[in-house]
Design an enzyme around this catalytic site. Structure first.
Site, PDB file in Angstrom:
ATOM      1  N   ASP A  16       0.805  -1.227   0.000  1.00 59.73           N
ATOM      2  CA  ASP A  16       0.000   0.000   0.000  1.00 59.73           C
ATOM      3  C   ASP A  16       0.835   1.274   0.000  1.00 59.73           C
ATOM      4  O   ASP A  16       0.405   2.304   0.520  1.00 59.73           O
ATOM      5  CB  ASP A  16      -0.961   0.046   1.208  1.00 59.73           C
ATOM      6  CG  ASP A  16      -1.839  -1.176   1.289  1.00 59.73           C
ATOM      7  OD1 ASP A  16      -2.253  -1.644   0.217  1.00 59.73           O
ATOM      8  OD2 ASP A  16      -2.093  -1.662   2.404  1.00 59.73           O
ATOM      9  N   GLU A  17       2.018   1.231  -0.569  1.00 56.85           N
ATOM     10  CA  GLU A  17       2.890   2.410  -0.538  1.00 56.85           C
ATOM     11  C   GLU A  17       2.553   3.407  -1.638  1.00 56.85           C
ATOM     12  O   GLU A  17       3.100   4.510  -1.665  1.00 56.85           O
ATOM     13  CB  GLU A  17       4.362   1.992  -0.710  1.00 56.85           C
ATOM     14  CG  GLU A  17       4.898   1.041   0.350  1.00 56.85           C
ATOM     15  CD  GLU A  17       4.733  -0.413  -0.060  1.00 56.85           C
ATOM     16  OE1 GLU A  17       4.040  -0.681  -1.063  1.00 56.85           O
ATOM     17  OE2 GLU A  17       5.286  -1.275   0.632  1.00 56.85           O
ATOM     18  N   GLY A  18       1.707   2.982  -2.570  1.00 60.19           N
ATOM     19  CA  GLY A  18       1.405   3.874  -3.703  1.00 60.19           C
ATOM     20  C   GLY A  18       2.121   3.435  -4.971  1.00 60.19           C
ATOM     21  O   GLY A  18       2.366   4.247  -5.865  1.00 60.19           O
ATOM     22  N   LYS A  19       2.412   2.143  -5.057  1.00 62.51           N
ATOM     23  CA  LYS A  19       3.129   1.625  -6.242  1.00 62.51           C
ATOM     24  C   LYS A  19       2.300   1.807  -7.508  1.00 62.51           C
ATOM     25  O   LYS A  19       2.837   2.036  -8.571  1.00 62.51           O
ATOM     26  CB  LYS A  19       3.427   0.128  -6.081  1.00 62.51           C
ATOM     27  CG  LYS A  19       4.361  -0.187  -4.934  1.00 62.51           C
ATOM     28  CD  LYS A  19       4.596  -1.673  -4.814  1.00 62.51           C
ATOM     29  CE  LYS A  19       3.386  -2.462  -4.342  1.00 62.51           C
ATOM     30  NZ  LYS A  19       2.971  -2.217  -2.973  1.00 62.51           N
ATOM     31  N   ASN A  41      -4.757 -10.426  -3.991  1.00 68.36           N
ATOM     32  CA  ASN A  41      -4.620  -9.774  -2.682  1.00 68.36           C
ATOM     33  C   ASN A  41      -4.107  -8.343  -2.873  1.00 68.36           C
ATOM     34  O   ASN A  41      -4.351  -7.470  -2.050  1.00 68.36           O
ATOM     35  CB  ASN A  41      -3.668 -10.565  -1.762  1.00 68.36           C
ATOM     36  CG  ASN A  41      -2.338 -10.948  -2.422  1.00 68.36           C
ATOM     37  OD1 ASN A  41      -2.168 -10.818  -3.631  1.00 68.36           O
ATOM     38  ND2 ASN A  41      -1.411 -11.438  -1.629  1.00 68.36           N
ATOM     39  N   GLY A  43      -3.795  -4.582  -4.353  1.00 74.86           N
ATOM     40  CA  GLY A  43      -4.767  -3.602  -4.812  1.00 74.86           C
ATOM     41  C   GLY A  43      -4.036  -2.323  -5.152  1.00 74.86           C
ATOM     42  O   GLY A  43      -3.442  -1.698  -4.290  1.00 74.86           O
ATOM     43  N   HIS A  44      -4.012  -1.999  -6.413  1.00 76.25           N
ATOM     44  CA  HIS A  44      -3.341  -0.767  -6.841  1.00 76.25           C
ATOM     45  C   HIS A  44      -4.397   0.218  -7.312  1.00 76.25           C
ATOM     46  O   HIS A  44      -5.205  -0.117  -8.165  1.00 76.25           O
ATOM     47  CB  HIS A  44      -2.388  -1.042  -8.009  1.00 76.25           C
ATOM     48  CG  HIS A  44      -1.210  -1.865  -7.617  1.00 76.25           C
ATOM     49  ND1 HIS A  44      -0.309  -2.340  -8.534  1.00 76.25           N
ATOM     50  CD2 HIS A  44      -0.782  -2.267  -6.422  1.00 76.25           C
ATOM     51  CE1 HIS A  44       0.629  -3.020  -7.902  1.00 76.25           C
ATOM     52  NE2 HIS A  44       0.360  -2.992  -6.619  1.00 76.25           N
ATOM     53  N   GLN A 227       2.667  -6.114  -3.082  1.00 78.55           N
ATOM     54  CA  GLN A 227       2.944  -6.089  -1.634  1.00 78.55           C
ATOM     55  C   GLN A 227       4.254  -5.350  -1.350  1.00 78.55           C
ATOM     56  O   GLN A 227       4.598  -4.457  -2.105  1.00 78.55           O
ATOM     57  CB  GLN A 227       2.946  -7.509  -1.050  1.00 78.55           C
ATOM     58  CG  GLN A 227       1.560  -8.148  -0.969  1.00 78.55           C
ATOM     59  CD  GLN A 227       1.164  -8.866  -2.230  1.00 78.55           C
ATOM     60  OE1 GLN A 227       1.956  -9.567  -2.830  1.00 78.55           O
ATOM     61  NE2 GLN A 227      -0.073  -8.702  -2.642  1.00 78.55           N
ATOM     62  N   GLY A 305     -11.098  -2.891   1.912  1.00 79.13           N
ATOM     63  CA  GLY A 305     -11.739  -1.745   2.559  1.00 79.13           C
ATOM     64  C   GLY A 305     -11.408  -1.636   4.046  1.00 79.13           C
ATOM     65  O   GLY A 305     -11.938  -0.767   4.738  1.00 79.13           O
ATOM     66  N   ARG A 308      -6.526   0.909   7.660  1.00 84.06           N
ATOM     67  CA  ARG A 308      -5.115   0.530   7.841  1.00 84.06           C
ATOM     68  C   ARG A 308      -4.608   1.026   9.185  1.00 84.06           C
ATOM     69  O   ARG A 308      -5.024   2.094   9.655  1.00 84.06           O
ATOM     70  CB  ARG A 308      -4.261   1.115   6.722  1.00 84.06           C
ATOM     71  CG  ARG A 308      -4.619   0.534   5.375  1.00 84.06           C
ATOM     72  CD  ARG A 308      -3.804   1.167   4.244  1.00 84.06           C
ATOM     73  NE  ARG A 308      -4.280   0.667   2.958  1.00 84.06           N
ATOM     74  CZ  ARG A 308      -4.388   1.398   1.858  1.00 84.06           C
ATOM     75  NH1 ARG A 308      -4.042   2.661   1.855  1.00 84.06           N
ATOM     76  NH2 ARG A 308      -4.822   0.860   0.745  1.00 84.06           N
ATOM     77  N   ASP A 336       2.267  14.904   1.340  1.00 81.95           N
ATOM     78  CA  ASP A 336       1.241  15.928   1.622  1.00 81.95           C
ATOM     79  C   ASP A 336       0.385  15.574   2.832  1.00 81.95           C
ATOM     80  O   ASP A 336      -0.179  16.457   3.480  1.00 81.95           O
ATOM     81  CB  ASP A 336       0.333  16.120   0.390  1.00 81.95           C
ATOM     82  CG  ASP A 336      -0.246  14.797  -0.084  1.00 81.95           C
ATOM     83  OD1 ASP A 336       0.551  13.907  -0.452  1.00 81.95           O
ATOM     84  OD2 ASP A 336      -1.486  14.644  -0.064  1.00 81.95           O
ATOM     85  N   THR A 418       3.088  14.102  -4.265  1.00 79.68           N
ATOM     86  CA  THR A 418       2.450  15.097  -3.402  1.00 79.68           C
ATOM     87  C   THR A 418       0.918  15.068  -3.505  1.00 79.68           C
ATOM     88  O   THR A 418       0.244  16.000  -3.098  1.00 79.68           O
ATOM     89  CB  THR A 418       2.955  16.516  -3.770  1.00 79.68           C
ATOM     90  OG1 THR A 418       2.679  16.730  -5.166  1.00 79.68           O
ATOM     91  CG2 THR A 418       4.430  16.681  -3.524  1.00 79.68           C
TER      92      THR A 418
HETATM   93  P1  IMP Z   1      -2.616 -12.680   2.106  1.00 77.05           P
HETATM   94  O1  IMP Z   1      -1.596 -12.222   1.119  1.00 77.05           O
HETATM   95  O2  IMP Z   1      -4.033 -12.426   1.691  1.00 77.05           O
HETATM   96  O3  IMP Z   1      -2.380 -14.104   2.536  1.00 77.05           O
HETATM   97  O4  IMP Z   1      -2.431 -11.793   3.447  1.00 77.05           O
HETATM   98  C1  IMP Z   1      -1.268 -11.891   4.248  1.00 77.05           C
HETATM   99  C2  IMP Z   1      -0.882 -10.527   4.807  1.00 77.05           C
HETATM  100  O5  IMP Z   1      -0.446  -9.681   3.752  1.00 77.05           O
HETATM  101  C3  IMP Z   1      -2.043  -9.784   5.476  1.00 77.05           C
HETATM  102  O6  IMP Z   1      -1.507  -9.015   6.544  1.00 77.05           O
HETATM  103  C4  IMP Z   1      -2.542  -8.861   4.388  1.00 77.05           C
HETATM  104  O7  IMP Z   1      -3.194  -7.729   4.910  1.00 77.05           O
HETATM  105  C5  IMP Z   1      -1.232  -8.495   3.715  1.00 77.05           C
HETATM  106  N1  IMP Z   1      -1.380  -8.114   2.306  1.00 77.05           N
HETATM  107  C6  IMP Z   1      -1.525  -8.925   1.241  1.00 77.05           C
HETATM  108  N2  IMP Z   1      -1.583  -8.216   0.110  1.00 77.05           N
HETATM  109  C7  IMP Z   1      -1.470  -6.930   0.457  1.00 77.05           C
HETATM  110  C8  IMP Z   1      -1.417  -5.693  -0.295  1.00 77.05           C
HETATM  111  O8  IMP Z   1      -1.485  -5.663  -1.525  1.00 77.05           O
HETATM  112  N3  IMP Z   1      -1.276  -4.563   0.438  1.00 77.05           N
HETATM  113  C9  IMP Z   1      -1.146  -4.573   1.790  1.00 77.05           C
HETATM  114  N4  IMP Z   1      -1.171  -5.685   2.525  1.00 77.05           N
HETATM  115  C10 IMP Z   1      -1.331  -6.848   1.864  1.00 77.05           C
END
Ligand code: IMP
Length: 444
Positions: A16-19, A41, A43-44, A227, A305, A308, A336, A418
């Site tokens: 979730d760094e903003g990639k 898993n 999400g961009h 990730q 959703g 964080r 920002d 920013t």
């Molecule tokens: P899994 O990848 O669904 O098995 O989740 C394992 C861990 O990785 C959990 O803490 C998730 O919240 C985290 N995680 C998996 N994919 C992402 C992502 O794209 N962004 C942030 N956390 C993630």
């Protein structure tokens, strides 16, 4: 080392760094963009003008109409999720199928993997990992157990039907006998996979030869990591991690190319820190500062959703990422969000339970959960960084913050974001990565 025209973009924290924004911004200069780890898993979020795209499996480069996109063998792919994403993109006017290739060796994630993920998390109770519930862990487990279905079966309906049913029967047995939950309805699950297979079959193409062809022919390739390093299966805060490798070296293994085909590594980090799911997070702030970061940074998961967990930039964890992933330069996002704070905190060292100095992230997650961060206070800045596009325009305090992080981490910060939009971005400094980024931004 490596191909200097190509580039790797990876997460340097807990995802979730903003990639998504960074890859979208840079990918206009790359004829090919590759996803090599994880599954849906990830999400961009990519914003283009007023439009917002949430991508999970399809490489972010797809938004650019000329870009070819590849999905490597190291991915776990839920056929229905991939298809849904392709259809959503088409509804937005983005044609995907002509420009996307899926490795025949990628693993297929089945409906029963999702059920197993949820059942296991339920069983873990308090010590749950907080997964995204998408079935990622069970799918990777089946690869290691040498019983997963590979994507090539999507193009072999008879084989797919038989082997999907057989494997899901085994999963159902586990669901019932080990976890005491309802089995997945097999006929419906098989139908779901078969329906998606028919449409995905034309995308199946070995990706290694394509990537080699691009690079050998003088094209640059952008490798998009999912990730982040702290969620890496080996180098993250195990066991509170995802089930794939999030390090850039995995791209070579996933795509079937030598390491010489990979490029320099741009690590994306937020100007503060967030985490979703359970596990140690030394700089988590449970007070109003943490809440403020969540509100201002809209810190809610793109995939699930979930709110964080929020806290301060952690230099020890970031240095671990820089070192283990070989990060050459950083993209710092969401600066920002720190606008208006009187004081910022940065963790510069860890203290163990006995007051001893702990210099690096310990391998033992329980030990990590017991450390106390040592902070330095950094003055905030007057004025806003929001939307600024040049370093000179930044308030002096923001420039000092960037310099502070850069000095502590020993790598240049070559890009600063920013705001969520493409144009709210600056190249910074004179490092080779910054020059490259500056060129790309100025061509926009
Ligand atoms: P899994 O990848 O669904 O098995 O989740 C394992 C861990 O990785 C959990 O803490 C998730 O919240 C985290 N995680 C998996 N994919 C992402 C992502 O794209 N962004 C942030 N956390 C993630």
């Amino acid at each position: 080392m490596g191909d200097q025209r190509s580039m790797m973009v990876i997460g340097g924290q807990w995802g979730d760094e903003g990639k998504g924004k960074v890859v979208d911004l840079l990918s206009r200069a790359f004829p090919a963009v590759v996803r090599y780890n994880g599954g849906h898993n990830a999400g961009h979020t990519v914003r283009v003008g007023e439009r917002k795209f949430a991508l999970h499996l399809v490489p972010s480069g797809i938004i650019h109409p000329e870009t070819r996109c590849y999905m490597g063998a190291g991915l776990v792919v839920d056929p229905t999720a991939l298809l849904t994403e392709i259809d959503r993109l088409r509804d937005e006017g983005i044609e995907v199928e002509e420009r996307l290739s899926l490795s025949p060796r990628a693993a297929i994630l089945l409906p029963t993997h999702r059920a197993l993920d949820l059942a296991r998390e339920g069983r873990r109770g308090e010590s749950k990992i907080g997964t995204t519930g998408r079935g990622i862990g069970p799918a990777y487990q089946d690869i290691a157990q040498r019983r997963c279905l590979r994507a090539w079966t999507l193009a072999s309906p008879a084989k797919l039907k038989e082997s999907a049913r057989r494997l899901m029967e085994q999963h159902n047995e586990e669901l019932v006998t080990l976890y005491g939950v309802e089995p997945v309805e097999l006929d419906a699950a098989v139908d779901e996979v078969m329906a998606a297979a028919q449409r995905l079959a034309p995308l199946i193409r070995e990706v290694g030869p394509e990537i080699r062809r691009h690079v050998d022919g003088g094209d640059s390739v952008l490798f998009e990591g999912a990730q982040g390093v702290l969620l890496d299966i080996n180098w993250g805060t195990y066991p509170f991690v995802t089930s794939s490798s999030c390090l850039p070296g995995f791209a070579a293994a996933s795509c079937g190319v030598g390491p010489g085909y990979l490029g320099p590594v741009l690590g994306v980090m937020k100007a503060y820190a967030t985490r979703v799911g359970s596990g140690p997070f030394p700089t988590e702030d449970f007070g109003p500062d943490g809440d403020g970061l969540r509100d201002r940074g809209a810190e809610y998961g793109t995939t699930t959703g979930r709110p964080r967990r929020c806290g301060w930039f952690d230099v020890v964890a970031a240095r671990h990422a820089v070192e283990t992933a070989g990060i050459d330069a950083l993209a710092l996002t969401k600066i920002d969000v720190l606008d208006g704070l009187k004081t910022l905190k940065v963790c510069v060292a860890y203290e163990g339970p006995g007051g001893e100095l702990v210099e690096t992230i310990p391998a033992d997650a329980e030990l990590l959960a017991e450390i106390t961060p040592r902070y330095v206070d950094i003055p905030g800045w007057e004025g806003a960084t929001e939307g600024l596009v040049s370093e000179e325009a930044l308030p002096e305090g923001a420039r000092a913050y960037l310099k502070f992080l850069e000095d502590r981490l020993g790598v240049p910060i070559a890009l600063v974001s920013t705001g969520p939009r493409r144009e709210e971005t600056m190249a910074r400094g004179r490092s080779p990565m910054a020059r490259r980024i500056s060129e790309i931004l100025s061509e926009a």
